[in-house]
Write an enzyme that holds these catalytic residues in place. Sequence first.
Site, PDB file in Angstrom:
ATOM      1  N   ASP A 234     105.251  -9.582  60.535  1.00  0.00           N
ATOM      2  CA  ASP A 234     105.313 -10.393  59.550  1.00  0.00           C
ATOM      3  C   ASP A 234     106.676 -10.924  59.314  1.00  0.00           C
ATOM      4  O   ASP A 234     107.374 -11.215  58.085  1.00  0.00           O
ATOM      5  CB  ASP A 234     105.149  -9.540  58.181  1.00  0.00           C
ATOM      6  CG  ASP A 234     103.565  -9.127  58.401  1.00  0.00           C
ATOM      7  OD1 ASP A 234     102.812  -9.907  58.780  1.00  0.00           O
ATOM      8  OD2 ASP A 234     103.426  -8.006  57.556  1.00  0.00           O
TER       9      ASP A 234
ATOM     10  N   ASN B 105     100.255 -17.161  60.196  1.00  0.00           N
ATOM     11  CA  ASN B 105      99.581 -15.989  59.743  1.00  0.00           C
ATOM     12  C   ASN B 105      99.702 -16.014  58.196  1.00  0.00           C
ATOM     13  O   ASN B 105     100.576 -16.639  57.777  1.00  0.00           O
ATOM     14  CB  ASN B 105     100.204 -14.437  60.207  1.00  0.00           C
ATOM     15  CG  ASN B 105      99.542 -13.491  59.455  1.00  0.00           C
ATOM     16  OD1 ASN B 105      98.228 -13.327  59.360  1.00  0.00           O
ATOM     17  ND2 ASN B 105     100.497 -12.554  59.054  1.00  0.00           N
TER      18      ASN B 105
ATOM     19  N   SER C 148     102.310 -15.678  51.699  1.00  0.00           N
ATOM     20  CA  SER C 148     103.134 -16.726  52.602  1.00  0.00           C
ATOM     21  C   SER C 148     102.551 -16.872  53.577  1.00  0.00           C
ATOM     22  O   SER C 148     101.783 -16.183  54.217  1.00  0.00           O
ATOM     23  CB  SER C 148     104.640 -15.796  53.016  1.00  0.00           C
ATOM     24  OG  SER C 148     105.404 -15.153  52.221  1.00  0.00           O
TER      25      SER C 148
ATOM     26  N   HIS D 216      99.976 -13.918  54.735  1.00  0.00           N
ATOM     27  CA  HIS D 216     100.490 -12.335  54.506  1.00  0.00           C
ATOM     28  C   HIS D 216     100.767 -12.371  53.029  1.00  0.00           C
ATOM     29  O   HIS D 216     101.261 -13.397  52.303  1.00  0.00           O
ATOM     30  CB  HIS D 216     101.668 -12.283  55.208  1.00  0.00           C
ATOM     31  CG  HIS D 216     102.358 -10.864  54.961  1.00  0.00           C
ATOM     32  ND1 HIS D 216     101.902  -9.705  55.119  1.00  0.00           N
ATOM     33  CD2 HIS D 216     103.087 -10.215  53.896  1.00  0.00           C
ATOM     34  CE1 HIS D 216     102.319  -8.561  54.699  1.00  0.00           C
ATOM     35  NE2 HIS D 216     103.221  -8.899  53.789  1.00  0.00           N
TER      36      HIS D 216
HETATM   37  C1  GRF Z   1      94.408 -11.513  52.652  1.00  0.00           C
HETATM   38  O1  GRF Z   1      95.043 -10.990  51.561  1.00  0.00           O
HETATM   39  C2  GRF Z   1      95.491 -11.697  53.672  1.00  0.00           C
HETATM   40  O2  GRF Z   1      96.724 -12.121  53.302  1.00  0.00           O
HETATM   41  C3  GRF Z   1      95.600 -10.334  54.130  1.00  0.00           C
HETATM   42  O3  GRF Z   1      94.413  -9.782  54.162  1.00  0.00           O
HETATM   43  C4  GRF Z   1      93.540 -10.212  53.574  1.00  0.00           C
HETATM   44  C5  GRF Z   1      92.580 -10.954  54.061  1.00  0.00           C
HETATM   45  O4  GRF Z   1      91.511 -11.260  53.285  1.00  0.00           O
HETATM   46  N1  GRF Z   1      96.577 -10.404  55.360  1.00  0.00           N
HETATM   47  P1  GRF Z   1      90.271 -12.037  53.880  1.00  0.00           P
HETATM   48  O5  GRF Z   1      89.525 -11.273  54.902  1.00  0.00           O
HETATM   49  O6  GRF Z   1      90.705 -13.333  54.248  1.00  0.00           O
HETATM   50  O7  GRF Z   1      89.065 -12.029  52.629  1.00  0.00           O
END
Ligand code: GRF
Length: 228
Positions: free
Chosen positions: A149, A111, A140, A113
């Site tokens: 997370d 994932n 991360s 994050h």
């Molecule tokens: C990103 O900031 C990711 O880290 C978080 O949600 C956002 C998703 O953005 N989990 P995208 O859909 O990839 O544009």
Amino acid sequence: MAEAPLRLAVLVSGRGSNLQALIDAIAAGSLHAEIAGVFSDKRKAYALERTRAAGIHAEALAPREHADRRAFDEALFERVAAIQPRFVVCAGYMRLISAEVVERWQGRIVNIHPSLLPAYPGLDTHGRVLASGDAGHGASVHFVTPELDGGPVLSHARIAVEPGDTPEALAARLLPHEHRLMVASVELLARRRVYLTASGIAVDGRALDAPLELHEDGRLYDRAGFVA
Ligand code: GRF
């Protein structure tokens, strides 16, 4: 013989810019992977439009059409399993996945994050960083475990907090770093250089004692130097 491209399933809920970064890196030849399917809990996610535009198999399942969270996750991962991915990448997938399902896929789900985990798991990371007065922020890539997370962290990308930053400004400045972090981290998986062991992450057969760091050159470094 050259390794086959890493077969991926990507989970998305929203805009899909991290997914796009993976699609673009594969097209550019800088990521040795193939996206076999993209799965969403939101039928209208813009990420699904990006998926179709790239000619990739897309599926959406509605959580409300399932009895409970576990039933939804079982149904979703049945669809994911049908395309036989080696890894599942959560790229802006905004649902917590049931422990029973995660455990079955442990070591094969990562994932991204938007915080320097273990700091700031959960939502509104940018606002919480600003409220705490932190000088730095980041993103991360981590292995997914049943804890939100909370799984072992493979890599970090760092940015500075600047005077006058708002949560939106911080999020926007972090995003391109997220994209590079995502691509570089998945490339390590694709080259079979990273895996999860009972005691943590191994990189090139050695235990990782701190997350890899993304540098300005777009490459990942460990404490001893250049990794990939
Ligand atoms: C990103 O900031 C990711 O880290 C978080 O949600 C956002 C998703 O953005 N989990 P995208 O859909 O990839 O544009």
